[in-house]
Design a protein around this motif. Structure first.
Motif, PDB file in Angstrom:
ATOM      1  N   GLY A 102      10.923 -37.838  11.487  1.00 39.88           N
ATOM      2  CA  GLY A 102      10.261 -37.677  10.201  1.00 39.88           C
ATOM      3  C   GLY A 102      11.244 -37.276   9.119  1.00 39.88           C
ATOM      4  O   GLY A 102      11.182 -37.776   7.990  1.00 39.88           O
ATOM      5  N   PHE A 106      12.142 -39.348   5.634  1.00 38.58           N
ATOM      6  CA  PHE A 106      12.017 -38.681   4.350  1.00 38.58           C
ATOM      7  C   PHE A 106      13.316 -38.748   3.544  1.00 38.58           C
ATOM      8  O   PHE A 106      13.340 -39.185   2.394  1.00 38.58           O
ATOM      9  N   GLU A 109      14.494 -42.245   2.369  1.00 36.55           N
ATOM     10  CA  GLU A 109      13.720 -42.721   1.228  1.00 36.55           C
ATOM     11  C   GLU A 109      14.111 -41.962  -0.042  1.00 36.55           C
ATOM     12  O   GLU A 109      14.292 -42.547  -1.099  1.00 36.55           O
TER      13      GLU A 109
ATOM     14  N   ASN B 287       5.927 -47.934  -3.028  1.00 32.32           N
ATOM     15  CA  ASN B 287       6.908 -48.560  -2.143  1.00 32.32           C
ATOM     16  C   ASN B 287       7.614 -47.523  -1.277  1.00 32.32           C
ATOM     17  O   ASN B 287       8.051 -47.818  -0.179  1.00 32.32           O
ATOM     18  N   SER B 288       7.728 -46.329  -1.819  1.00 32.23           N
ATOM     19  CA  SER B 288       8.465 -45.275  -1.113  1.00 32.23           C
ATOM     20  C   SER B 288       7.525 -44.458  -0.233  1.00 32.23           C
ATOM     21  O   SER B 288       7.555 -43.252  -0.254  1.00 32.23           O
ATOM     22  N   TRP B 289       6.707 -45.145   0.556  1.00 37.26           N
ATOM     23  CA  TRP B 289       5.682 -44.415   1.310  1.00 37.26           C
ATOM     24  C   TRP B 289       6.274 -43.558   2.408  1.00 37.26           C
ATOM     25  O   TRP B 289       5.632 -42.619   2.873  1.00 37.26           O
ATOM     26  N   HIS B 290       7.517 -43.837   2.811  1.00 32.07           N
ATOM     27  CA  HIS B 290       8.150 -42.987   3.826  1.00 32.07           C
ATOM     28  C   HIS B 290       8.303 -41.547   3.333  1.00 32.07           C
ATOM     29  O   HIS B 290       8.366 -40.620   4.112  1.00 32.07           O
ATOM     30  N   LEU B 291       8.364 -41.397   2.009  1.00 26.75           N
ATOM     31  CA  LEU B 291       8.511 -40.080   1.407  1.00 26.75           C
ATOM     32  C   LEU B 291       7.298 -39.203   1.737  1.00 26.75           C
ATOM     33  O   LEU B 291       7.409 -37.990   1.860  1.00 26.75           O
ATOM     34  N   GLY B 294       7.051 -39.289   6.186  1.00 23.03           N
ATOM     35  CA  GLY B 294       7.987 -38.425   6.922  1.00 23.03           C
ATOM     36  C   GLY B 294       7.455 -37.007   7.077  1.00 23.03           C
ATOM     37  O   GLY B 294       7.313 -36.508   8.200  1.00 23.03           O
ATOM     38  N   PRO B 295       7.122 -36.334   5.951  1.00 16.93           N
ATOM     39  CA  PRO B 295       6.562 -34.977   6.062  1.00 16.93           C
ATOM     40  C   PRO B 295       5.243 -34.952   6.829  1.00 16.93           C
ATOM     41  O   PRO B 295       4.983 -34.010   7.589  1.00 16.93           O
ATOM     42  N   LEU B 297       4.416 -36.817   9.316  1.00 19.62           N
ATOM     43  CA  LEU B 297       4.796 -36.869  10.727  1.00 19.62           C
ATOM     44  C   LEU B 297       5.222 -35.486  11.231  1.00 19.62           C
ATOM     45  O   LEU B 297       4.808 -35.041  12.299  1.00 19.62           O
TER      46      LEU B 297
END
Lengths: 307, 323
Positions: A102, A106, A109, B287-291, B294-295, B297
């Protein structure tokens, strides 16, 4: 195949090995001592590359920028350890893998947004752009020699730290038997934080010194992370010596393989077949090496005693 | 069949998941979002891969960080044959399954000699090896992948994978089959050995079970099941590329299993639905959905252990309380 090309590729491979060692040394200590699977170690490598790029641009000096980036790396590493990773020590490997996965998503990106898809880089000052001619007509770019020399220097310092000082003694003891070190009244928490900070600085240093050659981009950490995994698996988790030998071995085999497998294959097959098989085989070489070593020694070449 | 189970929260939730999969081709047009049928087709294909990972990870404790590689092998079996004009499913599918099984045998045989952290890293390294192999072979498209001109041909009249509904329900039936196989296996003597080896490998050795062979068998079965997911994926997308075995996909598969509830039969399906719908929604927002992902997750790992199934199980009465 000629002799000078061979020698030049040897230096390239050695340089890759040095970079791998700097990343793998921290990784193997963190595994060995904290039993933490830290996928985000490659992220620290990326941190180093971007922080140094920015600081070099701000200070307009390669040396000053990189020196300033080191304490920033230490701070970033400690912050990461303190905020998230510390809670993971007690968790199982699966939780650690996922949480640090994760973190990777983060930060990749975030860096993509801040620095854009092209990333950034460091331009070498004029006094480092030349080449050095070694005896025998081998030319090596100056900066590559700087990487090798500074990497070896750091490796030497690390060796002195780990094998000659009291902290190093605790680190070695921690790698072979964590519980016992704690039972003997050592502040394990502090030791963990210290080791993580050390690992972060090493990985960040590797990221910054490679940036003038490769550029800094989001996602650069993962390709080196997976190679560093191979290195510490070959070398034995927790062993600095193992990490050094395995890193140089991996760097050399990977680089030499990519340069000479096609040539070697041409001796035994026709051009088309060699051009197809060459890249395929050379990209697999280090993994095959890892498989062979594991088949013989499942805990790597130098497993720490007592582990 | 015991219908009592349907009255528990987990029973209701699991039935809902299956009903959603069955009726999505009609629900989607009804709510004016036709593409949801495609999304669910994709979800079920990913679910098959997650079910197979759950088999070794959830029940056997083998944390494979390279599981996506078998999706790639299954996919490339279709892609490579199709690029040579061989479209018969009776060649593509058995070869795809056999190759997945063979690779699982080789990777498993070496990886299972080690344990813990080593196992995680070695499975990852082998998956990267196959990934780079697929990238380096220009004949089969390198990075760009292979476009598949014709889907697998079963040679049966009125059964054509080009028909969207046929494709959808082929995926559905095979996914249900994988769920049933998993349930059957887990409750068999074989499954008990695997589960016991997860909780205490040394004890199993002591009482005389050579767990290596059992684990390797489970690894190969999981590899083949995951290969099936790849065969379906190649047909569904008409496309294969090295990306389908990139390590991030392996990481996502692990997350799907954990999110749904590791070590439960239906967990992976629930995890796949939640994960893929979430990524669909988030990637529509930014577009930056990982931002955000990630948290999210990290939060799931830190605070929601046991996943959805674990959460629902808290509302169930324990067997002792019932009697």
């Amino acid at each position: 195949m000629n002799y000078t090309l061979l020698a030049e590729q040897f230096f390239n491979g050695f340089q890759l090995g040095i970079i791998l060692f700097l990343v793998a040394a921290g990784l193997t200590l963190i595994f060995g001592i904290m039993d933490l699977v830290n996928l985000a170690h490659g992220t620290l490598y990326m941190f180093g590359a971007f922080f140094a790029s920015t600081l070099v641009a701000v200070t307009d000096s390669l040396v000053l920028g990189m020196i300033l980036a080191l304490p920033v790396m230490l701070a970033a590493g400690l912050l990461l350890e303190f905020s998230i990773l510390r809670t993971l020590y007690e968790r199982n490997h699966l939780d650690q893998v996922l949480a640090t996965f994760g973190l990777i998503l983060f930060f990749n990106e975030l860096f993509l947004i801040v620095w854009g898809p092209e990333g950034t880089g460091i331009n070498l000052p004029p006094y480092l752009t030349g080449t050095i001619t070694l005896p025998g007509g081998i030319t090596v770019p100056e900066y590559r020699m700087v990487i090798i020399a500074s990497g070896l220097l750091v490796a030497l310092l690390l060796y002195v730290l780990v094998s000659k000082t009291r902290v190093g003694m605790l680190i070695r003891a921690g790698a072979s038997n964590r519980e016992m070190v704690g039972a003997l009244g050592i502040n394990i928490k502090l030791l963990f934080t210290l080791v993580f900070g050390l690992g972060a600085v090493l990985a960040g240093f590797a990221g910054m010194i490679i940036t003038p050659i490769t550029q800094a981009d989001s996602g650069m950490g993962e390709s080196i992370l997976i190679l560093a995994f191979v290195v510490i698996v070959i070398g034995g988790i927790g062993s600095i010596k193992g990490a050094f030998i395995a890193a140089i071995l991996t760097g050399l085999i990977d680089t030499m393989g990519r340069s000479f497998i096609d040539v070697a294959l041409l001796q035994i097959m026709d051009t088309v077949a060699a051009e197809t098989a060459g890249p395929a085989i050379s990209s697999m070489m280090i993994y095959i090496l890892m498989a062979i070593i594991l088949a013989i020694k499942p805990s790597g070449l130098f497993p720490p005693k007592g582990a | 069949m015991n219908l009592e189970i349907l009255k528990t929260p987990r029973g209701i939730y699991n039935s809902l998941l299956i009903l959603l999969c069955i009726f999505m081709p009609w629900i989607a047009p009804a709510i004016g979002q036709d593409f949801f049928t495609d999304v669910f087709g994709r979800i079920m294909i990913v679910a098959i891969a997650a079910i197979s990972l759950n088999l070794i990870m959830g029940f056997g404790g083998m944390i494979s960080f390279g599981h996506a590689v078998f999706v790639g092998i299954g996919g490339y079996a279709v892609g490579i044959f199709a690029s040579h004009g061989i479209e018969s499913a009776y060649i593509q599918w058995p070869v795809g399954l056999l190759m997945s099984g063979l690779f699982a045998l080789i990777i498993g045989a070496i990886s299972l000699r080690t344990r813990g952290v080593y196992f995680i890293m070695i499975t990852l390294a082998f998956a990267q090896m196959i990934y780079f192999l697929s990238v380096s072979i220009e004949k089969y498209g390198s990075d760009d992948g292979l476009t598949i001109d014709a889907r697998s041909d079963f040679g049966i009249p009125f059964y054509d994978l080009n028909d969207a509904l046929t494709m959808y329900f082929t995926v559905f039936v095979l996914m249900v089959a994988c769920l049933l196989i998993t349930r059957k296996m887990v409750n068999s003597r074989f499954g008990r050995v695997i589960r016991a080896a997860k909780s205490n490998d040394e004890r199993m050795h002591t009482i005389g079970y050579p767990t290596y062979g059992y684990k390797l068998t489970a690894f190969v079965i999981a590899g083949m099941m995951c290969g099936l997911s790849g065969l379906l994926s190649a047909n569904f997308e008409d496309f294969v590329s090295p990306d389908m075995m990139f390590w991030t996909f392996s990481g996502e598969l692990i997350f799907i299993v954990v999110l749904g509830g590791m070590g439960t039969i239906m967990g992976p399906l629930g995890g796949a639905i939640i994960f893929l719908l979430l990524s669909e929604v988030l990637s529509n927002i930014t577009n930056s959905w990982h931002l955000i992902f990630g948290p999210f997750l990290i939060l799931v790992v830190l605070f929601a252990r046991g996943g959805v199934e674990g959460f629902l199980a808290k509302f169930e009465k324990s067997p002792e309380a019932k009697s």
